[in-house]
Design a protein around this motif. Structure first.
Motif, short mmCIF file in Angstrom:
data_model
loop_
_atom_site.label_atom_id
_atom_site.label_comp_id
_atom_site.label_asym_id
_atom_site.label_seq_id
_atom_site.Cartn_x
_atom_site.Cartn_y
_atom_site.Cartn_z
N UNK A 56 25.54 -99.10 -16.30
CA UNK A 56 24.31 -99.77 -16.74
C UNK A 56 23.88 -99.15 -18.06
N UNK A 57 23.35 -99.97 -18.93
CA UNK A 57 22.85 -99.51 -20.23
C UNK A 57 21.42 -100.01 -20.38
N UNK A 58 20.53 -99.13 -20.82
CA UNK A 58 19.14 -99.52 -21.03
C UNK A 58 18.96 -100.24 -22.35
N UNK A 59 18.16 -101.30 -22.34
CA UNK A 59 17.74 -101.95 -23.59
C UNK A 59 16.26 -101.62 -23.76
N UNK A 60 15.96 -100.71 -24.69
CA UNK A 60 14.61 -100.15 -24.82
C UNK A 60 14.14 -100.26 -26.26
N UNK A 61 13.26 -101.22 -26.59
CA UNK A 61 12.74 -101.33 -27.95
C UNK A 61 11.97 -100.08 -28.36
N UNK A 62 11.85 -99.86 -29.66
CA UNK A 62 11.23 -98.64 -30.18
C UNK A 62 9.80 -98.46 -29.70
N UNK A 63 9.05 -99.56 -29.50
CA UNK A 63 7.65 -99.45 -29.12
C UNK A 63 7.45 -99.15 -27.64
N UNK A 64 8.52 -99.16 -26.88
CA UNK A 64 8.42 -98.90 -25.44
C UNK A 64 8.15 -97.42 -25.18
N UNK A 65 7.58 -97.07 -24.05
CA UNK A 65 7.25 -95.68 -23.72
C UNK A 65 8.49 -94.78 -23.70
N UNK A 66 9.69 -95.38 -23.47
CA UNK A 66 10.93 -94.61 -23.48
C UNK A 66 11.70 -94.80 -24.78
N UNK A 67 11.04 -95.36 -25.79
CA UNK A 67 11.72 -95.68 -27.03
C UNK A 67 12.27 -94.48 -27.78
N UNK A 68 11.68 -93.31 -27.57
CA UNK A 68 12.14 -92.11 -28.27
C UNK A 68 13.11 -91.27 -27.45
N UNK A 69 13.40 -91.70 -26.23
CA UNK A 69 14.31 -90.94 -25.38
C UNK A 69 15.74 -91.05 -25.91
N UNK A 70 16.45 -89.91 -25.89
CA UNK A 70 17.85 -89.94 -26.31
C UNK A 70 18.75 -90.56 -25.24
N UNK A 71 18.46 -90.21 -24.00
CA UNK A 71 19.19 -90.76 -22.87
C UNK A 71 18.20 -91.07 -21.75
N UNK A 72 18.64 -91.91 -20.82
CA UNK A 72 17.79 -92.28 -19.69
C UNK A 72 18.26 -91.56 -18.43
N UNK A 73 17.32 -91.35 -17.53
CA UNK A 73 17.64 -90.90 -16.19
C UNK A 73 16.90 -91.82 -15.22
N UNK A 74 17.45 -92.05 -14.02
CA UNK A 74 16.80 -92.98 -13.08
C UNK A 74 15.34 -92.66 -12.81
N UNK A 75 14.98 -91.37 -12.81
CA UNK A 75 13.59 -91.00 -12.54
C UNK A 75 12.63 -91.48 -13.61
N UNK A 76 13.17 -91.79 -14.81
CA UNK A 76 12.32 -92.30 -15.90
C UNK A 76 11.89 -93.74 -15.65
#
Length: 312
Positions: free
Chosen positions: A165-185
């Motif tokens: 799975x790959x996240x699609x996260x626009x810059x304005x999203x709360x996770x926009x600055x994350x380098x990588x995602x984790x399920x807990x996010x």
């Protein structure tokens, strides 16, 4: 009693209409009706109650239909034995594929397969997992490609690949600055999902472990398109998750919004599934070999954690 008569009985049992059964069997309605009647006369029972609309199967008829399926399948196996003995890979083969796999996987393997096996008449149908299972059971599909595990008693599963799975996260999203995602996010109420009936939706809900806390009261989206989810995400309505193969053809601007998960990456298992009777197994094996070899070059991820489409 003949195999043809049993095939006609199965057609009537499925369509509950003699005219439609004849059409699907490529014979005239009088011919089909006469053969079914001859079988009933020979057995001295009624398989169908013609007084009801639609036609109903009698109690003894249900037992005969169940046995007829076994007999017809075993009769078909004779041709399989001959084909395998001769090393022949050809004939009609009907393959079902779930909607979230069809657009990305089919272009990857279809040309290679038809060039390698020109004697196979491959018929491809896009269907939901529920319909794939039903069609494999009733003999209308020879095999299918679906997210697994399914844990269906009469179905065999052969994993083709594991798709992260790959996240699609626009810059304005709360996770926009994350380098990588984790399920807990992840917050399930912040993720744009496909409509009900798509197994990838179930994958995501299971990943977030949020089946009980999932709220759908802000707005309701009934879409089967990842493109729609991406566009809505760009409008600030949330993030979304995509299967890895769906990210390969995105333009450079959209690829900037992609975020991988920390290892092990959540992934779905995609398998070739077919009936345990293994009819036309030589074509099934050929499909498996072509698809797995083609996809192996596209997905280089090794460390993944499989997220099941089954409800927790």
């Amino acid at each position: 009693m003949t195999i043809t008569q049993l095939q006609y009985v199965l057609a009537v049992a499925e369509y509950q209409n003699f005219t439609l059964a004849a059409e699907k069997s490529f014979v005239t309605q009088p011919t089909l009706s006469m053969q079914v009647q001859k079988l009933e006369d020979e057995l001295d029972i009624l398989i169908f109650d013609r007084s009801k609309k639609p036609i109903a199967i009698t109690e003894v008829g249900m037992k005969i239909v169940a046995q007829a399926k076994n007999i017809v399948n075993e009769a078909n196996r004779i041709q399989d034995i001959v084909d395998q003995e001769k090393g022949f890979i050809g004939g009609e083969f009907t393959l079902g594929i779930i909607p979230t796999v069809m657009p990305t996987l089919l272009p990857m393997f279809l040309k290679t397969f038809i060039n390698k096996y020109p004697k196979v008449n491959l018929i491809i149908k896009e269907k939901s997992t529920e319909n794939l299972i039903r069609n494999i059971q009733d003999g209308h599909l020879d095999a299918a490609i679906a997210a697994t595990p399914l844990e269906i008693e009469f179905i065999k599963e052969r994993p083709l690949y594991y798709e992260p799975f790959v996240g699609y996260v626009p810059a304005q999203h709360r996770l926009g600055n994350a380098n990588q995602l984790i399920p807990d996010d992840l917050d399930i109420n912040d993720i744009l999902l496909l409509r009900d009936g798509h197994c990838f939706r179930d994958n995501i809900i299971n990943l977030c472990d949020a089946s009980k806390s999932f709220k759908d009261d802000h707005f309701q989206l009934q879409s089967g398109s990842f493109e729609t989810l991406i566009n809505l995400s760009n409008e600030g309505l949330g993030m979304t998750l995509l299967p890895f193969l769906n990210t390969l053809e995105l333009d450079d601007r959209k690829k900037q919004n992609l975020k991988n998960f920390q290892s092990p990456s959540p992934a779905r298992e995609v398998s070739l599934i077919y009936h345990k009777s293994e009819l036309k197994i030589q074509i099934t094996n050929a499909l498996y070999d072509v698809i797995s070899s083609v996809v192996r070059g596209a997905i280089a991820f090794q460390d993944v954690k499989i997220i099941s489409p089954l409800s927790k």
